[in-house]
Design an enzyme around this catalytic site. Structure first.
Site, PDB file in Angstrom:
ATOM      1  N   ASN A 105       1.319  -2.474   5.099  1.00  0.00           N
ATOM      2  CA  ASN A 105       0.669  -1.009   5.592  1.00  0.00           C
ATOM      3  C   ASN A 105      -0.569  -1.135   4.684  1.00  0.00           C
ATOM      4  O   ASN A 105      -1.596  -0.150   4.931  1.00  0.00           O
ATOM      5  CB  ASN A 105       1.508   0.251   4.953  1.00  0.00           C
ATOM      6  CG  ASN A 105       0.855   1.490   4.899  1.00  0.00           C
ATOM      7  OD1 ASN A 105       0.641   2.084   5.721  1.00  0.00           O
ATOM      8  ND2 ASN A 105       0.563   1.813   3.534  1.00  0.00           N
ATOM      9  N   SER A 157      -3.518   0.624  14.463  1.00  0.00           N
ATOM     10  CA  SER A 157      -4.430   1.868  14.401  1.00  0.00           C
ATOM     11  C   SER A 157      -4.937   2.115  15.991  1.00  0.00           C
ATOM     12  O   SER A 157      -5.152   1.236  16.725  1.00  0.00           O
ATOM     13  CB  SER A 157      -5.446   2.006  13.412  1.00  0.00           C
ATOM     14  OG  SER A 157      -6.179   3.208  13.994  1.00  0.00           O
ATOM     15  N   SER A 180       1.652   3.654  -2.327  1.00  0.00           N
ATOM     16  CA  SER A 180       1.447   4.317  -3.619  1.00  0.00           C
ATOM     17  C   SER A 180       1.043   5.709  -3.201  1.00  0.00           C
ATOM     18  O   SER A 180       0.885   6.772  -3.721  1.00  0.00           O
ATOM     19  CB  SER A 180       0.265   4.000  -4.762  1.00  0.00           C
ATOM     20  OG  SER A 180      -1.137   3.873  -3.895  1.00  0.00           O
ATOM     21  N   ARG A 181       0.710   5.922  -1.733  1.00  0.00           N
ATOM     22  CA  ARG A 181       0.161   7.149  -1.226  1.00  0.00           C
ATOM     23  C   ARG A 181       0.435   7.124   0.327  1.00  0.00           C
ATOM     24  O   ARG A 181       0.535   6.219   0.894  1.00  0.00           O
ATOM     25  CB  ARG A 181      -1.273   7.583  -1.528  1.00  0.00           C
ATOM     26  CG  ARG A 181      -2.225   6.429  -1.165  1.00  0.00           C
ATOM     27  CD  ARG A 181      -3.624   6.682  -1.409  1.00  0.00           C
ATOM     28  NE  ARG A 181      -4.641   5.693  -1.061  1.00  0.00           N
ATOM     29  CZ  ARG A 181      -5.968   5.970  -0.867  1.00  0.00           C
ATOM     30  NH1 ARG A 181      -6.399   6.802  -1.044  1.00  0.00           N
ATOM     31  NH2 ARG A 181      -6.606   4.709  -0.480  1.00  0.00           N
ATOM     32  N   TYR A 227     -13.220  -1.872  10.758  1.00  0.00           N
ATOM     33  CA  TYR A 227     -11.862  -1.345  10.949  1.00  0.00           C
ATOM     34  C   TYR A 227     -11.343  -1.528  12.268  1.00  0.00           C
ATOM     35  O   TYR A 227      -9.883  -2.128  12.401  1.00  0.00           O
ATOM     36  CB  TYR A 227     -11.849   0.143  10.560  1.00  0.00           C
ATOM     37  CG  TYR A 227     -10.488   0.693  10.290  1.00  0.00           C
ATOM     38  CD1 TYR A 227      -9.776   0.418   9.043  1.00  0.00           C
ATOM     39  CD2 TYR A 227      -9.905   1.612  11.273  1.00  0.00           C
ATOM     40  CE1 TYR A 227      -8.320   1.095   8.973  1.00  0.00           C
ATOM     41  CE2 TYR A 227      -8.692   2.198  10.953  1.00  0.00           C
ATOM     42  CZ  TYR A 227      -8.026   1.832   9.995  1.00  0.00           C
ATOM     43  OH  TYR A 227      -6.811   2.348   9.729  1.00  0.00           O
ATOM     44  N   LYS A 266      -7.830  -3.913  13.005  1.00  0.00           N
ATOM     45  CA  LYS A 266      -6.645  -3.498  13.421  1.00  0.00           C
ATOM     46  C   LYS A 266      -6.444  -3.835  14.964  1.00  0.00           C
ATOM     47  O   LYS A 266      -5.244  -4.028  15.334  1.00  0.00           O
ATOM     48  CB  LYS A 266      -6.738  -1.837  13.672  1.00  0.00           C
ATOM     49  CG  LYS A 266      -6.795  -1.186  12.110  1.00  0.00           C
ATOM     50  CD  LYS A 266      -5.567  -1.640  11.269  1.00  0.00           C
ATOM     51  CE  LYS A 266      -5.588  -0.865  10.098  1.00  0.00           C
ATOM     52  NZ  LYS A 266      -4.294  -1.197   9.170  1.00  0.00           N
ATOM     53  N   GLY A 309       0.699  -1.078  -0.042  1.00  0.00           N
ATOM     54  CA  GLY A 309      -0.129   0.047  -0.157  1.00  0.00           C
ATOM     55  C   GLY A 309       0.831   1.271   0.181  1.00  0.00           C
ATOM     56  O   GLY A 309       0.528   2.299   0.848  1.00  0.00           O
TER      57      GLY A 309
END
Length: 246
Positions: free
Chosen positions: A89, A141, A13-14, A154, A158, A11
């Site tokens: 990530n 997180s 790319s950003r 989520y 996490k 992950g």
């Protein structure tokens, strides 16, 4: 500090993944940027790293796909001969209150965030065990620690990453492989850019340092956990949240 190391960042790319990839490359690692959908953005990160003199490759893989992950890591090992660092990530959100959350939204978040992390650890650990050395860093997180209304899927994913981190750390420690997690708080990324001003103000009020963090704050911590200096740290969860969860 990471000279000659082969690092895989999923992950990347950003956002946080991009910051980690750039940081690792600046420290001398050869970085494999993983992406699933954002090929253009991944290539932009590659160009940025190369312009700064770094070594980088771009490889597509849906981390939630078990078979695709196996092929992905085999290709990396075939080309580079080893993998020294893995940063898990890649992740998604599909927020909604529990009573309105669809089964599909729950399953998809678990599949990418939790199963994707398992898939990558599963296939990288085989090589790291042969090397008798490795660093695995999993992105959790603060929501996985404290929970959050509207993010049950989520939060569950996490929290699961934390349990997975501790279990993997115990399984792999005897071969010199460390496994740690980072639990970011509110970080300035695409995910937080969509928050309304009211939500941002409420969120900042909960943070003792009084601001959102930057992706570089996470990247700096990941670089330390990936380094030789962190060789006696494993099974830990590092909170980078401005004091939000103590």
């Amino acid at each position: 500090m990471l000279e000659g190391k082969i690092a895989v960042v999923t992950g990347a790319s950003r956002g946080i993944g991009k910051a980690i990839a750039c940081k690792f490359a600046s420290l001398g690692a050869t970085v494999i940027i993983n992406y699933n959908h954002s090929a253009v953005k991944a290539e932009e990160v590659k160009s940025q790293i190369e312009a700064a003199g770094g070594c980088v490759e771009v490889m597509q893989c849906n981390v939630s796909d078990y078979v695709a992950c196996e092929v992905f890591f085999k290709e990396i090992i075939k080309k580079f001969g080893r993998i020294d660092i893995l940063v898990n990530n890649a992740g998604i959100t599909k927020d909604g209150l529990m009573m309105k959350m669809s089964e599909e939204d729950f399953d998809q978040v678990i599949k990418v965030n939790l199963k994707g992390t398992f898939n990558c650890i599963r296939f990288v650990s085989r090589q790291m065990l042969k090397q008798r050395q490795g660093r695995i860093i999993n992105m959790s997180s603060v929501v996985g620690v404290a929970g959050n209304a509207g993010q049950m899927n989520y939060a569950a994913s996490k929290a699961g990453v934390i349990g997975m981190t501790k279990s993997a750390a115990k399984e792999l420690a005897s071969r010199g492989i460390t496994v740690n997690a980072i639990a970011p708080g509110f970080i300035e990324t695409d995910m937080t850019d969509v928050l309304s001003d009211a939500v941002r103000e409420t969120s900042v009020a909960q943070i003792p340092l009084g601001r959102f963090g930057k992706p570089e704050d996470i990247a700096n911590a990941a670089a330390f956990l990936a380094s030789e200096e962190a060789g006696y740290i494993t099974g830990q969860v590092l909170h980078i949240d401005g004091g939000m969860v103590m």
